[in-house]
Write a protein that holds these residues in place. Sequence first.
Motif, PDB file in Angstrom:
ATOM      1  N   PRO A  99      33.337  21.774  79.942  1.00  0.00           N
ATOM      2  CA  PRO A  99      33.890  22.691  78.939  1.00  0.00           C
ATOM      3  C   PRO A  99      35.417  22.638  78.853  1.00  0.00           C
ATOM      4  O   PRO A  99      35.987  22.873  77.783  1.00  0.00           O
ATOM      5  CB  PRO A  99      33.427  24.069  79.426  1.00  0.00           C
ATOM      6  N   THR A 100      36.060  22.319  79.968  1.00  0.00           N
ATOM      7  CA  THR A 100      37.515  22.190  79.943  1.00  0.00           C
ATOM      8  C   THR A 100      37.936  21.049  79.022  1.00  0.00           C
ATOM      9  O   THR A 100      38.891  21.174  78.245  1.00  0.00           O
ATOM     10  CB  THR A 100      38.055  21.945  81.367  1.00  0.00           C
ATOM     11  N   VAL A 101      37.214  19.927  79.103  1.00  0.00           N
ATOM     12  CA  VAL A 101      37.487  18.809  78.198  1.00  0.00           C
ATOM     13  C   VAL A 101      37.238  19.230  76.753  1.00  0.00           C
ATOM     14  O   VAL A 101      38.028  18.910  75.845  1.00  0.00           O
ATOM     15  CB  VAL A 101      36.611  17.591  78.564  1.00  0.00           C
ATOM     16  N   ASP A 113      32.105  28.365  76.617  1.00  0.00           N
ATOM     17  CA  ASP A 113      32.366  29.595  77.376  1.00  0.00           C
ATOM     18  C   ASP A 113      31.219  29.879  78.346  1.00  0.00           C
ATOM     19  O   ASP A 113      31.431  30.173  79.529  1.00  0.00           O
ATOM     20  CB  ASP A 113      32.536  30.754  76.389  1.00  0.00           C
ATOM     21  N   GLY A 114      29.998  29.761  77.851  1.00  0.00           N
ATOM     22  CA  GLY A 114      28.841  30.030  78.708  1.00  0.00           C
ATOM     23  C   GLY A 114      28.712  29.035  79.842  1.00  0.00           C
ATOM     24  O   GLY A 114      28.427  29.415  80.989  1.00  0.00           O
ATOM     25  N   LEU A 115      28.932  27.750  79.545  1.00  0.00           N
ATOM     26  CA  LEU A 115      28.830  26.731  80.586  1.00  0.00           C
ATOM     27  C   LEU A 115      29.944  26.894  81.618  1.00  0.00           C
ATOM     28  O   LEU A 115      29.717  26.727  82.825  1.00  0.00           O
ATOM     29  CB  LEU A 115      28.902  25.340  79.950  1.00  0.00           C
ATOM     30  N   TRP A 116      31.127  27.253  81.139  1.00  0.00           N
ATOM     31  CA  TRP A 116      32.254  27.486  82.047  1.00  0.00           C
ATOM     32  C   TRP A 116      31.941  28.637  83.002  1.00  0.00           C
ATOM     33  O   TRP A 116      32.182  28.549  84.210  1.00  0.00           O
ATOM     34  CB  TRP A 116      33.510  27.792  81.236  1.00  0.00           C
ATOM     35  N   MET A 117      31.401  29.741  82.469  1.00  0.00           N
ATOM     36  CA  MET A 117      31.075  30.889  83.321  1.00  0.00           C
ATOM     37  C   MET A 117      29.988  30.535  84.330  1.00  0.00           C
ATOM     38  O   MET A 117      30.058  30.948  85.494  1.00  0.00           O
ATOM     39  CB  MET A 117      30.626  32.078  82.455  1.00  0.00           C
ATOM     40  N   GLY A 166      40.455  28.628  81.905  1.00  0.00           N
ATOM     41  CA  GLY A 166      40.091  30.042  81.921  1.00  0.00           C
ATOM     42  C   GLY A 166      40.844  30.883  80.901  1.00  0.00           C
ATOM     43  O   GLY A 166      40.251  31.697  80.177  1.00  0.00           O
ATOM     44  N   ALA A 167      42.161  30.679  80.807  1.00  0.00           N
ATOM     45  CA  ALA A 167      42.945  31.465  79.861  1.00  0.00           C
ATOM     46  C   ALA A 167      42.570  31.131  78.422  1.00  0.00           C
ATOM     47  O   ALA A 167      42.469  32.024  77.566  1.00  0.00           O
ATOM     48  CB  ALA A 167      44.433  31.228  80.101  1.00  0.00           C
ATOM     49  N   SER A 168      42.349  29.858  78.135  1.00  0.00           N
ATOM     50  CA  SER A 168      41.985  29.438  76.771  1.00  0.00           C
ATOM     51  C   SER A 168      40.641  29.995  76.349  1.00  0.00           C
ATOM     52  O   SER A 168      40.397  30.231  75.155  1.00  0.00           O
ATOM     53  CB  SER A 168      41.965  27.908  76.686  1.00  0.00           C
ATOM     54  N   LEU A 169      39.745  30.216  77.313  1.00  0.00           N
ATOM     55  CA  LEU A 169      38.427  30.761  77.010  1.00  0.00           C
ATOM     56  C   LEU A 169      38.400  32.281  77.060  1.00  0.00           C
ATOM     57  O   LEU A 169      37.357  32.887  76.857  1.00  0.00           O
ATOM     58  CB  LEU A 169      37.388  30.188  77.985  1.00  0.00           C
ATOM     59  N   GLY A 170      39.542  32.898  77.362  1.00  0.00           N
ATOM     60  CA  GLY A 170      39.626  34.353  77.369  1.00  0.00           C
ATOM     61  C   GLY A 170      39.302  34.993  78.697  1.00  0.00           C
ATOM     62  O   GLY A 170      38.959  36.185  78.731  1.00  0.00           O
ATOM     63  N   HIS A 171      39.422  34.232  79.797  1.00  0.00           N
ATOM     64  CA  HIS A 171      39.116  34.777  81.122  1.00  0.00           C
ATOM     65  C   HIS A 171      40.283  34.559  82.095  1.00  0.00           C
ATOM     66  O   HIS A 171      40.099  33.989  83.173  1.00  0.00           O
ATOM     67  CB  HIS A 171      37.847  34.127  81.688  1.00  0.00           C
ATOM     68  N   PRO A 172      41.485  34.995  81.739  1.00  0.00           N
ATOM     69  CA  PRO A 172      42.627  34.734  82.631  1.00  0.00           C
ATOM     70  C   PRO A 172      42.528  35.447  83.971  1.00  0.00           C
ATOM     71  O   PRO A 172      42.963  34.909  84.994  1.00  0.00           O
ATOM     72  CB  PRO A 172      43.824  35.238  81.810  1.00  0.00           C
TER      73      PRO A 172
END
Length: 343
Positions: A99-101, A113-117, A166-172
């Motif tokens: 997801p970062t890529v 977002d879901g895969l990152w979490m 994290g910050a880009s996905l709204g989870h800083p």
Amino acid sequence: MTEQAPASSVQHLGFAWFAMVMGLCGLSLAWARAVPHWGSVALQVSLGLGVLAAGVLTLLLLGQLWRLLRYPAALLADARHPLRHVFVAALPSSLVLLPTVWVVHQGYSLWADGLWMLGAAGLLLATLGVVGRWLQPGLTAQDFWPGITPALFIPVVGNVLPALAGASLGHPVWAAAQYGLAAVLWPVALALVWVRIGMWGLWPQRLLPTTFIMIAPPSVLALSGHALGAPALVVHMLAGVALFFTLLSFTVLKRCLQQPFGMPFWGMSFPLAASAALGLLLSPEPGLAQWLASLWLGVVTGVIGALLLATLRGLMRGQLLQPEGPAPLPKLVSHQAQSVARA
């Protein structure tokens, strides 16, 4: 009559294979850092590597699912093995990096977002599982020290990876919390690795390429710290530590290449890619530093390309997906035997 080698099988698809996804994602992110310097060429290379990483991850997940259904005992044995259990964290690390890529190329999306979490939570659980083993009653030195290798940095320091996006996905806040956990556990894991070397000797020969994993913690701490707004002084300090471990790791390269190719060689990929990304981050202006960073990116790309070719060749020849022999125990055994002999 020569004994026939056992046939390759998905039964032996260990979690270390997910290091391929980590390396490809890391190289994709490094090439994305080169876009301001090389333009659309770097962008297309980064995108292609991201697509390749997604394909490899899909195949590996299907393989692990098949392994779970057909060979659950083998999968459970990996999770309980004193040396291989740390590689379990390569799976959630891959789920964070892909997801970062995506975020770098496409921005926010619900699936990313879901895969990152899922990956970030998996890294926390993997770290808890590894550190929790240290607190088990009846744990002996022979149970503990085989697992103290640079691969320990995958679950212990892997918690720094969520901060990359994290910050880009709204989870800083979440990303910063896991970054703090990684920053605290890194010196602990590093100290354990040095103690193991000093008192019980180096890790098994086949794991020697994982020495390069020591490059990853300071490199990713610097990259993630930059993303979270860390002072430039801290980023440059971590870059200096990453450079030292890069030079130190290359002192074992000759010994690494004196053995047949195996999946532990992929332990070199993500750390080298992270160091290349960090070099490009710290050389935004044209000049010698930027030229050296671009040259290093080319070298790392060549290394990971060679790893891909060696993996394909090994699969075609049936040399991979083989059962591993028992790893030699740390030298504590010989030390005890010497003490008894002296007595």
